[in-house]
Design an enzyme around this catalytic site. Structure first.
Site, PDB file in Angstrom:
ATOM      1  N   ARG A  25     -15.225 118.240 -59.374  1.00  0.00           N
ATOM      2  CA  ARG A  25     -15.034 117.850 -60.792  1.00  0.00           C
ATOM      3  C   ARG A  25     -14.118 116.629 -60.923  1.00  0.00           C
ATOM      4  O   ARG A  25     -14.573 115.527 -61.213  1.00  0.00           O
ATOM      5  CB  ARG A  25     -14.459 119.053 -61.579  1.00  0.00           C
ATOM      6  CG  ARG A  25     -14.631 118.937 -63.079  1.00  0.00           C
ATOM      7  CD  ARG A  25     -13.595 118.070 -63.767  1.00  0.00           C
ATOM      8  NE  ARG A  25     -12.225 118.564 -63.582  1.00  0.00           N
ATOM      9  CZ  ARG A  25     -11.157 117.854 -63.907  1.00  0.00           C
ATOM     10  NH1 ARG A  25     -11.269 116.656 -64.446  1.00  0.00           N
ATOM     11  NH2 ARG A  25      -9.944 118.345 -63.689  1.00  0.00           N
ATOM     12  N   ASP A  26     -12.852 116.788 -60.666  1.00  0.00           N
ATOM     13  CA  ASP A  26     -11.894 115.687 -60.846  1.00  0.00           C
ATOM     14  C   ASP A  26     -12.182 114.538 -59.878  1.00  0.00           C
ATOM     15  O   ASP A  26     -12.073 113.367 -60.237  1.00  0.00           O
ATOM     16  CB  ASP A  26     -10.479 116.239 -60.625  1.00  0.00           C
ATOM     17  CG  ASP A  26      -9.394 115.222 -60.895  1.00  0.00           C
ATOM     18  OD1 ASP A  26      -9.697 114.144 -61.420  1.00  0.00           O
ATOM     19  OD2 ASP A  26      -8.227 115.509 -60.565  1.00  0.00           O
ATOM     20  N   HIS A 218      -0.565 119.633 -59.793  1.00  0.00           N
ATOM     21  CA  HIS A 218      -1.700 118.727 -59.576  1.00  0.00           C
ATOM     22  C   HIS A 218      -1.124 117.326 -59.346  1.00  0.00           C
ATOM     23  O   HIS A 218      -0.860 116.594 -60.292  1.00  0.00           O
ATOM     24  CB  HIS A 218      -2.591 118.775 -60.826  1.00  0.00           C
ATOM     25  CG  HIS A 218      -3.846 117.996 -60.727  1.00  0.00           C
ATOM     26  ND1 HIS A 218      -5.084 118.585 -60.686  1.00  0.00           N
ATOM     27  CD2 HIS A 218      -4.092 116.660 -60.675  1.00  0.00           C
ATOM     28  CE1 HIS A 218      -6.025 117.661 -60.617  1.00  0.00           C
ATOM     29  NE2 HIS A 218      -5.441 116.472 -60.611  1.00  0.00           N
ATOM     30  N   HIS A 220      -0.987 113.466 -57.660  1.00  0.00           N
ATOM     31  CA  HIS A 220      -1.778 112.321 -57.190  1.00  0.00           C
ATOM     32  C   HIS A 220      -0.930 111.532 -56.201  1.00  0.00           C
ATOM     33  O   HIS A 220       0.290 111.459 -56.342  1.00  0.00           O
ATOM     34  CB  HIS A 220      -2.202 111.440 -58.367  1.00  0.00           C
ATOM     35  CG  HIS A 220      -3.316 112.036 -59.172  1.00  0.00           C
ATOM     36  ND1 HIS A 220      -3.878 111.407 -60.241  1.00  0.00           N
ATOM     37  CD2 HIS A 220      -3.966 113.220 -59.053  1.00  0.00           C
ATOM     38  CE1 HIS A 220      -4.843 112.170 -60.752  1.00  0.00           C
ATOM     39  NE2 HIS A 220      -4.903 113.277 -60.057  1.00  0.00           N
ATOM     40  N   CYS A 251      -7.554 106.691 -58.744  1.00  0.00           N
ATOM     41  CA  CYS A 251      -6.645 106.959 -59.868  1.00  0.00           C
ATOM     42  C   CYS A 251      -7.192 106.285 -61.113  1.00  0.00           C
ATOM     43  O   CYS A 251      -7.367 105.070 -61.122  1.00  0.00           O
ATOM     44  CB  CYS A 251      -5.242 106.457 -59.555  1.00  0.00           C
ATOM     45  SG  CYS A 251      -4.082 106.937 -60.831  1.00  0.00           S
ATOM     46  N   ASN A 260      -6.239 111.780 -56.154  1.00  0.00           N
ATOM     47  CA  ASN A 260      -5.825 113.159 -55.898  1.00  0.00           C
ATOM     48  C   ASN A 260      -5.247 113.354 -54.496  1.00  0.00           C
ATOM     49  O   ASN A 260      -5.708 112.767 -53.523  1.00  0.00           O
ATOM     50  CB  ASN A 260      -7.055 114.059 -56.038  1.00  0.00           C
ATOM     51  CG  ASN A 260      -7.518 114.176 -57.468  1.00  0.00           C
ATOM     52  OD1 ASN A 260      -6.776 114.590 -58.343  1.00  0.00           O
ATOM     53  ND2 ASN A 260      -8.758 113.782 -57.726  1.00  0.00           N
TER      54      ASN A 260
HETATM   55 MG    MG Z   1      -6.534 114.580 -60.489  1.00  0.00          MG
END
Ligand code: MG
Length: 312
Positions: A25-26, A218, A220, A251, A260
């Site tokens: 997803r992300d 979460h 990065h 990003c 991520n």
């Molecule tokens: Mg992310």
């Protein structure tokens, strides 16, 4: 044989950590390549087979906003949503929730902002208005027996506002828990946070009644801080860490290739410290190397870069 980390238990670590995989997803949402639905299904299945206990599958957002995930229904149709403990989907609003319910999804995630600037740009709402938008979504989801995760973005810095006051993030996080989210995922959306901030924010949330057992992080890796921040969060009691296989997903708000935290880099650190994850690291590395070839990109993960050429 793939090299594995030498194991040396580190003090203050949990015995077990849940690696919450966000690559499908992300990760794919922030890659320019459009991946065929069959490849996405194979990606999710391989992640589950590699032992990841939580895999966020897709987003039921309008295809106009995220064309990369326009095939959400077809993807969910192609998957067994009971294959892993948790296979949530992101839903932006009530329409997204309807689509998720129609597909038998058991867990959803909502995506809120800790700053006014990002709420305005990403949701076209004020922070107060975002809670009003999410309230019926969470209420209905809970009525239907779903589990709800609440993402909170820009917790450690904002591209338009700069520093973000800890009290403001604590209040936003508290409100998401109050709405009925069972897990709050604190996002360092632009990757600028450092360990002192992580400790301070987790302490502030605990004081406001949101303990580490309700929190996920979460991070990065845009500024190279993700693993240090993850380690800090675990020392503060957090046991759910978000990561993307191969470090998928550039990003979105910084001119950078690194987004991520890479799942392999996190798993290498955890297994080295003797923390159980259930993840088969060689199988995960193979999966990320394969996925990188699918999108025609070198993986951002250091571990994949170090070890994938040696896989046979
Ligand atoms: Mg992310």
């Amino acid at each position: 044989m793939t090299r594995l980390p030498q194991v040396e238990p580190a003090p203050g670590m949990p015995a077990k950590v849940t690696v919450y995989e966000v690559g499908p997803r992300d990760g794919l949402q922030n890659e320019s390549a459009i991946v065929p639905v069959e490849v996405k299904a194979q990606f999710v299945n391989r992640l589950v087979a590699a032992g990841l206990p939580a895999v966020e599958v897709t987003s039921f957002v309008h295809p106009r906003w995220v064309p990369q995930l326009a095939d959400a229904e077809q993807l969910v149709d192609a998957l067994d949503l009971d294959a892993a403990d948790r296979m949530p989907v992101l839903v932006p609003n009530e329409r997204g929730l309807e689509r998720a319910l129609a597909k038998g999804v058991r867990e959803i995630a909502i995506f809120a902002s800790a700053t006014e600037s990002f709420a305005a740009r990403n949701l076209n709402r004020s922070m107060d208005e975002q809670y009003a938008m999410f309230e019926p979504v969470v209420r209905r989801a809970l009525q239907e027996g779903l589990r709800v995760r609440g993402y909170l973005s820009m917790c450690f810095g904002d591209p338009w506002e700069g520093d973000v006051p800890v009290g403001q993030v604590v209040e936003a996080g508290r409100r998401l828990i109050e709405l009925g989210c069972s897990e709050l995922s604190l996002g360092d959306t632009i990757g600028v946070g450092t360990p002192g901030q992580v400790e301070r924010l987790l302490a502030g949330l605990a004081e406001a009644g949101v303990g580490a057992e309700q929190v996920a992080v979460h991070f990065h890796d845009t500024y190279g801080q993700a693993l240090a921040n993850a380690l800090t969060a675990m020392r503060c009691g957090v046991t759910v860490i978000d990561a993307a296989a191969g470090g998928l997903g550039g990003c979105p708000y910084a001119e950078s290739a690194t987004g991520n935290l890479a799942t392999e880099d996190l798993v290498w650190q955890l297994h080295g410290m003797g923390v159980a994850t259930g993840v088969d690291l060689p199988a995960l590395i193979e999966t990320s190397a394969w996925m990188a070839a699918q999108i025609g990109k070198q993986p951002a993960s250091r571990v994949v870069t170090a070890l994938a050429p040696n896989l046979t």
